[in-house]
Design an enzyme around this catalytic site. Structure first.
Site, PDB file in Angstrom:
ATOM      1  N   MET A 252      11.104 -27.017  -9.093  1.00 35.22           N
ATOM      2  CA  MET A 252      10.294 -28.237  -9.140  1.00 35.22           C
ATOM      3  C   MET A 252      10.089 -28.648 -10.608  1.00 35.22           C
ATOM      4  SD  MET A 252       7.782 -28.028  -5.899  1.00 35.22           S
ATOM      5  CE  MET A 252       6.551 -26.962  -6.587  1.00 35.22           C
TER       6      MET A 252
ATOM      7  N   LEU B 150      10.250 -26.171 -16.330  1.00 36.47           N
ATOM      8  CA  LEU B 150      10.953 -24.885 -16.377  1.00 36.47           C
ATOM      9  C   LEU B 150      10.388 -23.956 -17.451  1.00 36.47           C
ATOM     10  CD1 LEU B 150      14.638 -26.153 -15.950  1.00 36.47           C
ATOM     11  CD2 LEU B 150      12.976 -25.543 -14.183  1.00 36.47           C
TER      12      LEU B 150
ATOM     13  N   LYS C   5      10.434 -19.384 -18.674  1.00 39.85           N
ATOM     14  CA  LYS C   5      11.384 -18.255 -18.783  1.00 39.85           C
ATOM     15  C   LYS C   5      11.746 -17.652 -17.422  1.00 39.85           C
ATOM     16  CE  LYS C   5      10.227 -16.763 -23.425  1.00 39.85           C
ATOM     17  NZ  LYS C   5       9.157 -16.001 -24.088  1.00 39.85           N
TER      18      LYS C   5
ATOM     19  N   HIS D 192      12.258 -19.398 -14.629  1.00 38.34           N
ATOM     20  CA  HIS D 192      13.382 -20.211 -14.131  1.00 38.34           C
ATOM     21  C   HIS D 192      14.649 -19.891 -14.927  1.00 38.34           C
ATOM     22  CE1 HIS D 192       9.910 -23.011 -13.161  1.00 38.34           C
ATOM     23  NE2 HIS D 192      10.490 -22.885 -11.990  1.00 38.34           N
TER      24      HIS D 192
ATOM     25  N   GLN E  97       5.544 -30.200   0.539  1.00 31.38           N
ATOM     26  CA  GLN E  97       5.048 -28.818   0.505  1.00 31.38           C
ATOM     27  C   GLN E  97       3.680 -28.697  -0.171  1.00 31.38           C
ATOM     28  OE1 GLN E  97       8.587 -27.530  -1.883  1.00 31.38           O
ATOM     29  NE2 GLN E  97       7.142 -26.117  -2.818  1.00 31.38           N
TER      30      GLN E  97
ATOM     31  N   ASP F  60       7.453 -15.931  -5.549  1.00 30.03           N
ATOM     32  CA  ASP F  60       7.179 -16.530  -4.238  1.00 30.03           C
ATOM     33  C   ASP F  60       7.903 -15.691  -3.190  1.00 30.03           C
ATOM     34  OD1 ASP F  60       5.692 -18.987  -5.042  1.00 30.03           O
ATOM     35  OD2 ASP F  60       7.519 -19.304  -6.186  1.00 30.03           O
TER      36      ASP F  60
ATOM     37  N   VAL G 285       9.228 -12.697 -13.641  1.00 27.79           N
ATOM     38  CA  VAL G 285       9.186 -12.634 -15.109  1.00 27.79           C
ATOM     39  C   VAL G 285       7.729 -12.843 -15.523  1.00 27.79           C
ATOM     40  CG1 VAL G 285      10.052 -13.656 -17.242  1.00 27.79           C
ATOM     41  CG2 VAL G 285      11.535 -13.529 -15.237  1.00 27.79           C
TER      42      VAL G 285
ATOM     43  N   SER H  72       4.378 -19.006 -14.463  1.00 25.12           N
ATOM     44  CA  SER H  72       4.260 -20.093 -13.492  1.00 25.12           C
ATOM     45  C   SER H  72       4.032 -21.387 -14.254  1.00 25.12           C
ATOM     46  CB  SER H  72       3.054 -19.823 -12.579  1.00 25.12           C
ATOM     47  OG  SER H  72       2.682 -21.008 -11.914  1.00 25.12           O
TER      48      SER H  72
ATOM     49  N   ARG I  77       2.093 -23.526 -13.403  1.00 30.30           N
ATOM     50  CA  ARG I  77       0.655 -23.803 -13.321  1.00 30.30           C
ATOM     51  C   ARG I  77      -0.144 -23.098 -14.428  1.00 30.30           C
ATOM     52  NH1 ARG I  77       2.136 -23.514  -7.768  1.00 30.30           N
ATOM     53  NH2 ARG I  77       1.727 -25.496  -6.713  1.00 30.30           N
TER      54      ARG I  77
HETATM   55  O1  PAF Z   1       9.743 -22.386  -5.540  1.00 35.65           O
HETATM   56  C1  PAF Z   1       9.789 -23.610  -5.765  1.00 35.65           C
HETATM   57  O2  PAF Z   1       9.750 -24.071  -6.905  1.00 35.65           O
HETATM   58  C2  PAF Z   1       9.857 -24.573  -4.591  1.00 35.65           C
HETATM   59  O3  PAF Z   1       9.118 -24.127  -3.514  1.00 35.65           O
HETATM   60  C3  PAF Z   1      11.308 -24.882  -4.160  1.00 35.65           C
HETATM   61  C4  PAF Z   1      12.023 -23.653  -3.653  1.00 35.65           C
HETATM   62  C5  PAF Z   1      12.057 -25.468  -5.342  1.00 35.65           C
HETATM   63  C6  PAF Z   1      11.305 -25.921  -3.041  1.00 35.65           C
HETATM   64  O4  PAF Z   1      10.703 -27.116  -3.444  1.00 35.65           O
END
Ligand code: PAF
Length: 281
Positions: free
Chosen positions: A29, A32, A34, A36, A60, A151, A177, A186, A188
């Site tokens: 999403m 980005l 470290k 990611h 979501q 997650d 990480v 995160s 967030r």
């Molecule tokens: O983990 C995430 O960032 C989101 O849930 C995903 C897998 C990109 C789906 O929107």
């Protein structure tokens, strides 16, 4: 680096790639960090081309404020990806392009995996995740797709979705990480004050001790012990602490030696939800 914003353009671009090459997908999403980067680096090492999708998926989010506040840092994200490899395609579509003006999720049967923890606290969250992940997998048709273990519940749900819908892809889970303090990375975390970002390291510290205690004590004991730790830390509001078996995510009552367990935690502070988890055995 191609930054593609419509599914039509993406399909054309993918069709122009040489045949018999492997394709990886890292769904994100954006914003980005470290964590990611580690997923993308693994994907780049294992595939000829990697699609990184950057899409803040509205279906979501059960909390409008969380959706509105979700950071959008596309330019920075592209710079970070350019530093990793030239063989990356960025797919950053709009919600209208994905949902055709009908922003609604499908309804899935995840065999109970979605009824606990994040699913219990975030209405319809996993239907939204399932909708976008299925969409991306069917559109991009990657050989491998990469998801972070932060997650972990999402990872198990994606595996379930793939089997139930017969989608041909290998799902790769990648380790969490952490910041130097131990706080799980995160997007967030950026919304926390400087002091709270330090204090939130308490979450991982508590998970480490919970793991140690799980070696000799019952799951109930460890649950109660953890809840007490947060009673003494009122800035960090514990939403849940759960110990489940890894495959079904069913909360454990009595430990069985043959099963693998994991502890999961969600904490709310300064208007931000932080989640984390740890393998216990
Ligand atoms: O983990 C995430 O960032 C989101 O849930 C995903 C897998 C990109 C789906 O929107």
């Amino acid at each position: 680096m191609p930054v593609i914003t419509t599914k039509k353009e993406l399909e054309q671009h993918l069709a122009s790639l040489p045949k018999n090459q492997s394709l990886g997908l890292v769904p994100t999403m954006g914003a980005l960090h470290k964590g990611h980067a580690a997923l993308v680096e693994k994907a780049v090492a294992e595939n000829d081309t990697v699609v990184v999708s950057i899409f803040v998926n509205p279906t979501q989010f059960d909390n409008k404020e969380d959706l509105e506040k979700y950071p959008n840092t596309l330019e920075q994200d592209v710079v970070l990806l350019e530093g990793i490899s030239k063989n990356i395609i960025v797919f950053a579509p709009t919600a209208d392009d994905i949902y055709n003006n009908r922003i609604q999720s499908k309804v899935y049967d995840f065999e109970g995996l979605d009824k606990v923890m994040e699913g219990a606290f975030r209405d319809d969250h996993f239907n939204g995740v399932g909708t976008i992940v299925e969409y991306l997998l069917l559109l991009i048709k990657p050989d491998k797709a990469y998801f972070g273990e932060k997650d972990f519940q999402q990872l198990q749900i994606v595996k379930n979705l793939i089997v139930a819908n017969n989608i041909s892809v290998t799902v790769i889970g990648c380790p969490i990480v952490r910041e130097t303090s131990g706080l799980a990375m995160s997007s967030r975390n950026e919304r926390l004050s400087k002091d709270m970002r330090k204090e939130a390291a308490f979450i991982y510290k508590t998970l480490l001790t919970a793991k140690e205690k799980f070696g000799t004590e019952s799951a109930n004991y460890v649950r109660d012990w953890t809840e007490k730790q947060f009673e003494n830390h009122s800035d960090l509001k514990l939403e849940y602490f759960e110990i489940t078996d890894v495959d079904t995510l069913t909360p454990v009552k009595t430990k069985k030696t043959a099963l693998k367990y994991r502890a999961f935690i969600a904490v709310y502070t300064e208007g931000v939800r932080l989640i984390d988890n740890i393998a216990l055995n």
